[in-house]
Enzyme design. Sequence first.
Site, short mmCIF file in Angstrom:
data_model
loop_
_atom_site.label_atom_id
_atom_site.label_comp_id
_atom_site.label_asym_id
_atom_site.label_seq_id
_atom_site.Cartn_x
_atom_site.Cartn_y
_atom_site.Cartn_z
N CYS A 57 -35.22 -48.05 -1.71
CA CYS A 57 -36.67 -48.03 -1.53
C CYS A 57 -37.34 -49.04 -2.45
O CYS A 57 -38.46 -49.45 -2.21
CB CYS A 57 -37.20 -46.63 -1.79
SG CYS A 57 -36.55 -45.90 -3.29
N GLU B 123 -42.49 -40.06 -1.11
CA GLU B 123 -42.08 -41.40 -1.56
C GLU B 123 -41.53 -42.06 -0.31
O GLU B 123 -40.48 -41.66 0.20
CB GLU B 123 -41.02 -41.22 -2.64
CG GLU B 123 -40.87 -42.41 -3.52
CD GLU B 123 -39.51 -42.98 -3.40
OE1 GLU B 123 -39.40 -44.01 -2.70
OE2 GLU B 123 -38.58 -42.41 -3.97
P1 NDP Z 1 -36.38 -40.15 7.76
O1 NDP Z 1 -37.78 -40.12 7.31
O2 NDP Z 1 -36.10 -39.96 9.20
O3 NDP Z 1 -35.50 -39.07 6.99
C1 NDP Z 1 -35.70 -38.72 5.64
C2 NDP Z 1 -35.35 -37.27 5.44
O4 NDP Z 1 -36.23 -36.46 6.20
C3 NDP Z 1 -33.95 -36.90 5.90
O5 NDP Z 1 -33.46 -35.88 5.06
C4 NDP Z 1 -34.20 -36.35 7.30
O6 NDP Z 1 -33.20 -35.48 7.70
C5 NDP Z 1 -35.49 -35.61 7.07
N1 NDP Z 1 -36.28 -35.38 8.24
C6 NDP Z 1 -36.50 -36.22 9.27
N2 NDP Z 1 -37.33 -35.64 10.15
C7 NDP Z 1 -37.62 -34.42 9.68
C8 NDP Z 1 -38.40 -33.34 10.16
N3 NDP Z 1 -39.07 -33.42 11.27
N4 NDP Z 1 -38.46 -32.22 9.41
C9 NDP Z 1 -37.81 -32.12 8.24
N5 NDP Z 1 -37.05 -33.10 7.76
C10 NDP Z 1 -36.96 -34.25 8.46
O7 NDP Z 1 -35.78 -41.48 7.27
P2 NDP Z 1 -34.38 -42.11 7.65
O8 NDP Z 1 -33.41 -41.49 6.72
O9 NDP Z 1 -34.04 -42.04 9.08
O10 NDP Z 1 -34.71 -43.60 7.34
C11 NDP Z 1 -35.60 -44.26 8.20
C12 NDP Z 1 -36.42 -45.28 7.46
O11 NDP Z 1 -37.10 -44.67 6.36
C13 NDP Z 1 -35.61 -46.35 6.81
O12 NDP Z 1 -35.25 -47.32 7.72
C14 NDP Z 1 -36.58 -46.84 5.79
O13 NDP Z 1 -37.51 -47.69 6.38
C15 NDP Z 1 -37.27 -45.59 5.33
N6 NDP Z 1 -36.68 -45.04 4.10
C16 NDP Z 1 -37.37 -45.14 2.97
C17 NDP Z 1 -36.83 -44.66 1.81
C18 NDP Z 1 -37.57 -44.68 0.54
O14 NDP Z 1 -37.03 -44.24 -0.45
N7 NDP Z 1 -38.77 -45.17 0.46
C19 NDP Z 1 -35.50 -44.08 1.75
C20 NDP Z 1 -34.86 -44.00 3.02
C21 NDP Z 1 -35.45 -44.45 4.14
P3 NDP Z 1 -32.04 -35.98 8.70
O15 NDP Z 1 -31.36 -37.11 8.04
O16 NDP Z 1 -31.18 -34.79 8.83
O17 NDP Z 1 -32.72 -36.40 9.96
#
Ligand code: NDP
Length: 689
Positions: free
Chosen positions: A304, A265
């Site tokens: 989101c 998602e």
């Molecule tokens: P990320 O995709 O970076 O992070 C989401 C989750 O994935 C977090 O738990 C993060 O952990 C984890 N993660 C990141 N990289 C890895 C990896 N290589 N392996 C395993 N787990 C990983 O999103 P952000 O939270 O930084 O948000 C960035 C952008 O994503 C926002 O600006 C927005 O555009 C979008 N977003 C969309 C959402 C939605 O529901 N559609 C919700 C939130 C964000 P950790 O935090 O520890 O890095």
Amino acid sequence: MTEILTSYACGTWTAPAADTSGTAQPSVRTICDPATGTELAGVSSAGIDFAAVVAHARDTGGPAVRALTFHQRGVILKALATYLNERRDRYHAISLTTGATARDGLIDIDGGISTLFSYSSVARRHMPNSTVYLDGGVERLSKRQTFAGQHICTARPGVSVQINAFNFPVWGMLEKFGPMFAAGQPVIVKPATNGAQLTHAVVTDIIDSGLLPEGALQLICGSTGDLFDHLGEQDTIAFTGSATTARTLASHTCVTERGTRFFAEADSLNFSLLGPDAGPGSEEFDLYVRQLVTEMTAKAGQKCTAIRRALVPAEHLDAVAEAVSGKLAGVTVGSPHDEATRMGPLVSADQADDVREAISTLTAAGAEVVCGGEATRTSGEGSGSRAFVPPTLLKAAADVDAVHDVEAFGPVATLVPYRSLSEAVEIAARGRGSLVGSVVSHDPEVVREVVLGTAPWHGRILVLDRDDAKESTGHGSPLPTLVHGGPGRAGGGEELGGIRSVLHYMQRTAIQASPDMLTAITGTWTPEAARRTEGGHPFGKDLSELRIGDTIVGGPREVTLEDVEHFAEFTGDTFYAHTDEEAAAANPFFPGRVAHGYLVVSFAAGLFVKPEPGPVLANYGLENLRFITPVSPGDELTVTLTAKQITPRETDEYGEVRWDALVTNQDDDIVATYDVLTLVEKEAGKSKS
Ligand code: NDP
């Protein structure tokens, strides 16, 4: 050094491995209160043995969860939701440190807990009290009916991994945990680093409650290390976050080579459309403006499902811009610790930088700032923090590509004018797949065109007007009973949606076998399987005695013309097919006057019922009733009633019994088929004691 959040791995709370100097390893990431900049905690998963974590889930948690029936899992979910509900004040206090206002906390914390309650209901009300779920009915596969098919869903002997976004530290975990647990999955939760302190607090309570079998839930604070290397064919990853991370994770060999299921998602450029009928002065115009302001400011736009593209008729663009910016001017931006605050900071200074950069990209591409942008208005504690971004309204022509590409994940939306509904539908689709859209209009033709045009690109669409506004849950709120997820860019996943999401985590298998074998496999009587007529009337048996296949045969009973006339007069159902021989004979379906279908069902009840008081407490309905062969005066009816499904309730002294009812005539033609639904005592005479 601030506290390092522990992970709950292999049955113990585990601190990250320390280096020789006794301090945590440099992989520690720090969590700050975005409003104040205060360091709160750190996360690191250094030293966690992920192979052991997966093995613990598979070997200890999985078997324990799978041994429970759906109803038992539902009872645990309810107890868990109640337990967390009693502790919500503590979560709300921690939530303020994530940048969320008290109102934002309601969406996350109370919304998460109510989702658990909802999945408790799904498991107890829409699933059987067993470990096998029947998906659809029996498929007839042969003429003599010795060979039939049935889809079943069973629990996969794997593990479900959640990787959650920062924006909903509680809801994000619980909305996935409810369906996963109901599906019989042990769960590994990896919260986003920002907000992990809140997820940690909730998981601590869940573990302390002792309500879950050991291994059913593990928590990883910090990175996922080599976790994915240990996932395989029976495992599932459910991810929420950015499309970029989704792509990275989906390309891991566990997904591409070993077939681990991957649900995502991700980013979504949701639209909200103001109908051409809803000009200034209309109720819908005001609803549109209010909704847009709410979606921009709730959770500081870090949802989101928030509205990113506001599609408005070109002639109303200025009026909408003025009304929305007027309302945004009244929004107090500040620290969530200050009660006057209506909108808090973003989750972190880095996230705010990302949003500022996205705004710059949009303006460089041609979008104009209507209000907001750099001029931050803040009040109270922490007002100087870099994490604050003011509500920012932009406007841009539909041909500015960036509007459909760049997700500014904060309090930012862009007004986009449209000139015709077909153009608006095309603009909505340029988001390349979104979680949600909304149409604000009171014109059914506008609504139909927009909904049917945009539905293939969206997982959910809200129609808002004067009739549903008071009770509407709003554009941005996913609901446990409705699908949440979207095609294309939104990740292609589907969460929630009641039982649908439970089934996502299970394996659907088509079973082909004889009716007796299907009955043995599913625990549900299959048509044409053996029936047992000896052993007394099944209505005399309580649930401890009743067995699948127990049958009573009643009849034959002749249906006379007097019966039909009496029934017509008595009930007032004097439809010509029962009362006028000539008119009935002219009907292509009837040979002449025929008995009422309800007369057939009533006579059938008279043939199978056992009148004396006994363990059968009530008949609460019929399902799947079909009248197949018409009954003419002089025909003789026989009814065969067979115990089809027995569902004892976990928390009551009774359960549900579904009976297969088959009514035939003197030539063995099927007259009617249906299921009779009854409540039956577990032990005769005990339900009132
Ligand atoms: P990320 O995709 O970076 O992070 C989401 C989750 O994935 C977090 O738990 C993060 O952990 C984890 N993660 C990141 N990289 C890895 C990896 N290589 N392996 C395993 N787990 C990983 O999103 P952000 O939270 O930084 O948000 C960035 C952008 O994503 C926002 O600006 C927005 O555009 C979008 N977003 C969309 C959402 C939605 O529901 N559609 C919700 C939130 C964000 P950790 O935090 O520890 O890095």
